[in-house]
Design a protein around this motif. Structure first.
Motif, short mmCIF file in Angstrom:
data_model
loop_
_atom_site.label_atom_id
_atom_site.label_comp_id
_atom_site.label_asym_id
_atom_site.label_seq_id
_atom_site.Cartn_x
_atom_site.Cartn_y
_atom_site.Cartn_z
N SER A 1 0.86 -1.19 0.00
CA SER A 1 0.00 0.00 0.00
C SER A 1 0.90 1.24 0.00
N GLY B 1 0.18 4.15 0.87
CA GLY B 1 -0.05 4.99 2.04
C GLY B 1 -0.71 6.32 1.76
N ARG C 1 -4.30 2.53 3.55
CA ARG C 1 -3.14 2.44 4.45
C ARG C 1 -3.53 1.73 5.75
#
Ligand SMILES: Cc1cc2nc3c(=O)[nH]c(=O)nc-3n(C[C@H](O)[C@H](O)[C@H](O)COP(=O)(O)O)c2cc1C
Ligand code: SF4
Length: 617
Positions: free
Chosen positions: A510, A512, A518
């Motif tokens: 991911s 983020g 996230r």
């Protein structure tokens, strides 16, 4: 500021070109084993980008580091197939032999050992990277040799070549892998087809390529691509002809053609083999596309894990330039100018998403863009850009040669042509299989020598998991669409552990940027770890459904949308594998709050009942 000769050379190569920041950082990392602060500052100054952006890019990509790594940086591939092939025991033995702890730099700075996401060697795993160079087929003996070379501080260029042998493992070839075309044949056919354009269209095409006029010319080849009903092979299955047409009709020059060779989906390795064996066909497809959309520049975005392909691919490009298949006046056609540059990724799965890939090509963090606008109008440097998968370009070259009707005659009514499958896992003959669309899963299983199969993961973790009751289903956009991964699990496998491995993958990859993904991917991973540790409850299983809804509704890109797929699919089909791990309680917190207060109790010297959280009788 002091700079080394090597850094000076990097600065000279990329000076004043901010879009080359990532490439420059990859070169610095290769030279120094990390990016020292002085190099980061020098690059910021020389490329004309803020220093904060340089550090932001370093922090984003797994293969870049701001801290020294070992002179030999070893990264074990940690896909589920690597695990099935025993990578964990091998990693432990390797660390022991080198006296190093996983995730830490050895005392003498010689070596660091850690894991990385799938390196695309599932047909010959377990795999690893040493200073970015791929090794497959790991065994104790092979790793002992590697450890001895490291302990002897042998320069990697002097390591025996056979250690780095990567096999193509082509098991079943079709029109893509067995096309018999000479370099330039498809392109010549496309140019010849221009004769079908009216003189006015041809004149327009010339002036348009020079930067004015309206798009026209190469109309006949575009029509063949549309007639073929070619759909993208990278996963989403968008119609290629429409994509090319939208780019061709978009206002603005210059235009770009980008080949997506990021191939980060765990279990997928067919682009690796296409690039190793059919690079001419792929580059030819890109050049045909450039002819249709009026582009002068192309990029092949090659995942960092496939760095071993960089030199051979550049050699193919050189050969094509020498043969007049790239450069100015391609095949003698005045005004048809096009060239291709290869740019490397640096260990970020999300960069396979086309808008993240474009950000990465521009030297930035690979964060997916808001869409619309789409790359066909606002792509590389905000200019019209076609992004296609490696296999899509190869198929486009075949269509340019043989025509749309020929192509459409293969496959099903809704899924034309053939599909490459990356077959791995529990089967006797892992490797690359090319089938016409419409082939049932059962035939692939029979061909690859799979026995006692419990489940197949189609298209990697972001795809679907099917069980034996579904093996009659077909590889096709209308039934089981796939970017290519076909991972087989036999009845000895624990599908909960498969899903858990994939949940770690998504949490790790991911980017983020958006909170739902996230936090959501981290929560999914924590929940499955909690269940694995024996603390799971039915409440946790119910929460996964809710998490999936949130991610579908609010994640910014496909990574977040699909992150719960493997868990939900396996939960639906193999629920007992989850339930046998559950406690009978309805709820158990994922976080031990009373345990977390232990340090406070020690500091205050208290351990009486009042210093503990009250539990209900
Ligand atoms: C997280 C994520 C990763 C992706 N990775 C790849 C990839 O490695 N290769 C690829 O061709 N497409 C990948 N895609 C799909 C691309 O966004 C895009 O649809 C594709 O490159 C378009 O080419 P095509 O039309 O030829 O399939 C990915 C998508 C997402 C959301
Ligand atoms: S969904 Fe995940 S990978 Fe996609 S942009 Fe959001 S955080 Fe990044």
């Amino acid at each position: 500021m002091e700079t080394t000769d090597a850094l000076d050379a990097v600065l000279a190569r990329h000076a004043g070109r901010p879009e080359r920041l990532l490439q420059a950082l990859i070169e610095v990392q290769a030279e120094h084993g990390h990016v020292p602060p002085a190099a980061a500052s020098a690059l910021a100054e020389s490329l004309g980008v803020p220093l904060a952006r340089v550090w932001g890019v370093i922090g984003f990509y797994a293969f870049l580091s701001d801290r020294p790594q070992g002179r030999y940086r070893v990264l074990f591939s940690d896909n589920i197939t690597d695990r099935m092939q025993g990578n964990q025991a091998l990693l432990a033995a390797f660390c022991e032999k080198l006296w190093v702890e996983q995730g830490r730099l050895s005392e003498d700075g010689l070596v660091s050992v850690d894991t990385t996401s799938c390196t695309g060697l599932c047909d010959q795993g377990p795999g690893l990277l040493v200073n970015g160079r791929a090794l497959g087929g790991l065994t104790r003996e092979k790793l002992d040799r590697v450890a001895d070379l490291i302990l002897a501080r042998t320069p990697m260029d002097d390591w025996p070549a056979e250690l780095f042998e990567i096999h193509d493992n082509v098991r079943r070839a079709g029109p893509l892998l067995d096309h018999g075309l000479a370099p330039g044949e498809a392109l010549a056919a496309a140019l010849a087809r221009d004769a079908e354009d009216t003189p006015e269209q041809a004149a327009n095409a010339r002036s348009w390529r020079e930067g004015h006029g309206t798009p026209a010319g190469a109309t006949a080849t575009l029509e063949e691509i549309k007639r073929a009903n070619l759909r993208g092979r990278g996963g989403a299955g968008f119609t290629t002809g429409l994509k090319w047409e939208a780019c061709r009709n978009a206002p603005g020059q210059p235009r770009y053609v980008v080949c997506n060779a990021d191939e980060g989906e765990p279990g997928t390795f067919k682009d690796r083999v296409l690039l190793a064996r059919q690079a001419d066909l792929v580059f030819e497809g890109m050049t045909v596309c450039a002819h249709v959309v009026g582009a002068r520049q192309g990029f092949l975005y090659l995942r960092g894990e496939y760095r071993f392909l960089l030199d051979p691919l550049n050699a193919v490009l050189d050969r094509r330039r020498a043969a007049g298949l790239l450069g100015n006046g391609i095949l003698g056609r005045a005004g048809f100018d096009f060239d291709i540059e290869i740019r490397l990724g640096a260990g970020a799965y999300v960069c396979g998403e086309e808008s993240a890939l474009i950000e990465s090509l521009e030297g930035k963090r690979g964060v997916p863009r808001n869409r619309p606008p789409f790359p066909v109008t606002h792509g590389y440097l905000q200019k019209p850009t076609v992004v296609n998968n490696v296999e899509t370009f190869a198929a486009a070259a075949l269509i340019a040669k043989h025509g749309g009707d020929w192509y459409r005659a293969m496959g099903t009514a809704k899924s034309a042509g053939s599909k490459l499958l990356s077959v791995a896992g529990d089967c006797a003959r892992p490797g690359i299989y090319e089938y016409p669309f419409g082939t049932p899963v059962s035939q692939v299983l029979a061909d690859c020598g799979a026995g006692n199969t419990l489940a197949v993961q189609i298209s990697g973790p972001s795809g679907v998991c099917i069980d034996a009751s579904e093996f009659h289903r077909r590889i096709a956009f209308e039934d089981l669409p796939t970017a290519g991964a076909f991972t087989v699990f036999d009845s000895s496998r624990d599908m909960f552990e498969v899903a858990r491995n994939y949940s770690h993958f998504f949490a790790h990859e991911s980017c983020g940027f958006c909170t739902p993904c996230r936090v959501g991917t981290a929560m999914l991973k924590t929940t499955l770890d909690k269940i694995a540790a024996g603390h799971g409850t039915p409440y946790d299983l119910a929460e996964i459904d809710k998490l999936d809804r949130v991610l579908h509704m609010s994640a910014h890109c496909g990574l977040g949308h699909t992150a719960c797929n493997p868990t939900l699919d396996t939960l639906k089909r193999f629920r007992p594998m989850y339930e046998r791990r559950l406690k009978s309680l309805d709820f158990e917190p994922a976080f031990d709050l009373d345990g977390a207060l232990e340090r406070a109790r020690q500091m205050t010297g208290r351990d009486d009942a009042g210093a503990h959280l009250r539990t209900e009788p």
